[in-house]
Design a protein around this motif. Structure first.
Motif, mmCIF file in Angstrom:
data_model
loop_
_atom_site.group_PDB
_atom_site.id
_atom_site.type_symbol
_atom_site.label_atom_id
_atom_site.label_comp_id
_atom_site.label_asym_id
_atom_site.label_seq_id
_atom_site.Cartn_x
_atom_site.Cartn_y
_atom_site.Cartn_z
ATOM 1 N N GLU A 15 35.679 -17.057 -3.716
ATOM 2 C CA GLU A 15 36.140 -15.673 -3.685
ATOM 3 C C GLU A 15 34.961 -14.703 -3.725
ATOM 4 O OE1 GLU A 15 39.000 -14.844 -6.644
ATOM 5 O OE2 GLU A 15 40.576 -16.086 -5.755
ATOM 6 N N MET A 16 33.962 -15.047 -4.544
ATOM 7 C CA MET A 16 32.783 -14.185 -4.625
ATOM 8 C C MET A 16 32.053 -14.143 -3.286
ATOM 9 S SD MET A 16 30.905 -12.091 -6.167
ATOM 10 C CE MET A 16 31.553 -12.184 -7.842
ATOM 11 N N PHE A 17 31.936 -15.294 -2.619
ATOM 12 C CA PHE A 17 31.276 -15.337 -1.314
ATOM 13 C C PHE A 17 32.035 -14.494 -0.295
ATOM 14 C CE2 PHE A 17 30.952 -17.203 2.944
ATOM 15 C CZ PHE A 17 29.591 -17.047 3.169
ATOM 16 N N SER A 18 33.374 -14.613 -0.294
ATOM 17 C CA SER A 18 34.172 -13.841 0.658
ATOM 18 C C SER A 18 34.051 -12.350 0.383
ATOM 19 C CB SER A 18 35.639 -14.275 0.590
ATOM 20 O OG SER A 18 36.204 -13.990 -0.680
ATOM 21 N N TYR A 19 33.979 -11.998 -0.902
ATOM 22 C CA TYR A 19 33.816 -10.584 -1.255
ATOM 23 C C TYR A 19 32.463 -10.062 -0.777
ATOM 24 C CZ TYR A 19 32.904 -6.462 -4.109
ATOM 25 O OH TYR A 19 32.565 -5.205 -4.519
ATOM 26 N N LEU A 20 31.414 -10.845 -0.988
ATOM 27 C CA LEU A 20 30.077 -10.429 -0.547
ATOM 28 C C LEU A 20 30.012 -10.328 0.976
ATOM 29 C CD1 LEU A 20 27.833 -12.562 -2.936
ATOM 30 C CD2 LEU A 20 28.238 -10.092 -3.013
ATOM 31 N N LEU A 21 30.671 -11.261 1.666
ATOM 32 C CA LEU A 21 30.679 -11.230 3.128
ATOM 33 C C LEU A 21 31.399 -9.985 3.638
ATOM 34 C CD1 LEU A 21 29.988 -12.689 5.771
ATOM 35 C CD2 LEU A 21 32.191 -13.867 5.597
ATOM 36 N N ALA A 22 32.562 -9.680 3.046
ATOM 37 C CA ALA A 22 33.316 -8.488 3.448
ATOM 38 C C ALA A 22 32.512 -7.224 3.162
ATOM 39 C CB ALA A 22 34.660 -8.444 2.722
ATOM 40 N N THR A 23 31.836 -7.202 2.006
ATOM 41 C CA THR A 23 30.996 -6.045 1.663
ATOM 42 C C THR A 23 29.844 -5.898 2.649
ATOM 43 O OG1 THR A 23 31.532 -6.328 -0.683
ATOM 44 C CG2 THR A 23 29.596 -4.999 -0.156
ATOM 45 N N GLY A 24 29.235 -7.028 3.022
ATOM 46 C CA GLY A 24 28.132 -6.992 3.979
ATOM 47 C C GLY A 24 28.567 -6.490 5.341
ATOM 48 N N ILE A 25 29.732 -6.915 5.809
ATOM 49 C CA ILE A 25 30.236 -6.455 7.110
ATOM 50 C C ILE A 25 30.557 -4.966 7.062
ATOM 51 C CG2 ILE A 25 32.125 -6.674 8.763
ATOM 52 C CD1 ILE A 25 32.260 -9.643 8.038
ATOM 53 N N THR A 26 31.173 -4.525 5.941
ATOM 54 C CA THR A 26 31.494 -3.104 5.797
ATOM 55 C C THR A 26 30.237 -2.252 5.813
ATOM 56 O OG1 THR A 26 33.445 -3.657 4.474
ATOM 57 C CG2 THR A 26 32.640 -1.394 4.355
ATOM 58 N N THR A 27 29.272 -2.636 4.991
ATOM 59 C CA THR A 27 28.007 -1.895 4.939
ATOM 60 C C THR A 27 27.285 -1.965 6.276
ATOM 61 O OG1 THR A 27 27.833 -2.493 2.610
ATOM 62 C CG2 THR A 27 25.863 -1.599 3.648
#
Length: 253
Positions: free
Chosen positions: A2-14
């Motif tokens: 879940e943490m990895f998916s959150y970081l990935l989503a944050t990275g794509i957004t940014t």
């Protein structure tokens, strides 16, 4: 996971926001062969004007976005008239670059004068509930999803503008060959004006989208400019598609 998916989503957004700012850098460079070092301040002022319209004046978010983009476009046109055109007519490229740096400090100082009394870091209210949403085991914040979709929508509009509108084609023609554009009767000075305006407008749109995810402060433009410039260089500096891919790569990394 879940943490990895959150970081990935944050990275794509940014990364999508980096791409928007990089697009403005690429558009101006393609047309003028000049890097607008005040481009980050266009982003910063877009965020502060959105704060003024939405938080201080109580206007709806979408209307605040539109007004902030309009103000950013006007500021971009003003930079063309004040800092770019008079110096380019004298063919002094170094002077133009120095003028852009000076303009960035002027705009940053103006922001401190206008909004500095409210504190160095201004919070922008979120647009939607902060509760996360799960997509097949991938955790995405509601606010990030809104920003991501809006950023990609703006990119599509931006690409369509260049491909299907007369103004976009004139800008491409001027960027490809300035002398040939003049020979066929294009008003390249007017094209430069719209180029600076469009580039600033995209930066303003990115700022309004990013504002709910971060705090606004006068130096935020420089921080975003460095990352967006890296994205633009990574994508080739003259490629619109490259700026988008470069921004996403920088964001995820």
């Amino acid at each position: 996971m879940e943490m990895f998916s959150y970081l990935l989503a944050t990275g794509i957004t940014t990364g999508a926001l980096y791409s928007l700012v990089a697009l403005g850098i690429v558009v101006i460079y393609k047309a003028t062969e000049v890097v607008n070092f005040a481009h980050g301040e266009m982003f910063m002022l877009g965020g502060f004007f959105a704060y003024t319209f939405h938080v201080m004046f109580g206007l709806p978010y979408v209307l605040s976005l539109g007004l902030s983009v309009l103000v950013a476009f006007s500021l971009g046109v003003g930079i063309d008239r004040i800092a770019f055109r008079p110096l380019m007519e004298r063919n002094t490229l170094v002077s133009v670059l120095l003028a852009m740096v000076a303009m960035s400090f002027i705009l940053k100082g103006a922001a401190r004068e206008l909004w500095g009394g409210k504190g160095d870091y201004l919070p922008f209210p979120p647009l939607v509930s902060p509760e996360p949403i799960m997509f097949g085991g991938i955790m995405v914040m509601s606010q990030q999803l809104v920003v991501m979709l809006a950023a990609f929508a703006i990119m599509i509009v931006f690409i369509a503008f260049f491909k299907y509108t007369r103004a976009g084609k004139f800008m491409q023609a001027t960027a490809d060959n300035n002398k040939a554009a003049k020979l066929i009767g294009l008003r390249t000075d007017r094209v430069y004006m719209y180029t600076f305006g469009v580039g600033a407008a995209v930066a303003g749109a990115a700022a309004v989208l990013m504002a709910p995810l971060t705090l606004l402060y006068p130096d935020i433009g420089f921080v975003l400019f460095i990352k967006a410039f890296a994205a633009a260089v990574l994508g080739g500096l003259t490629s619109v598609a490259g700026a988008i891919v470069g921004g996403l790569i920088i964001g995820v990394i």
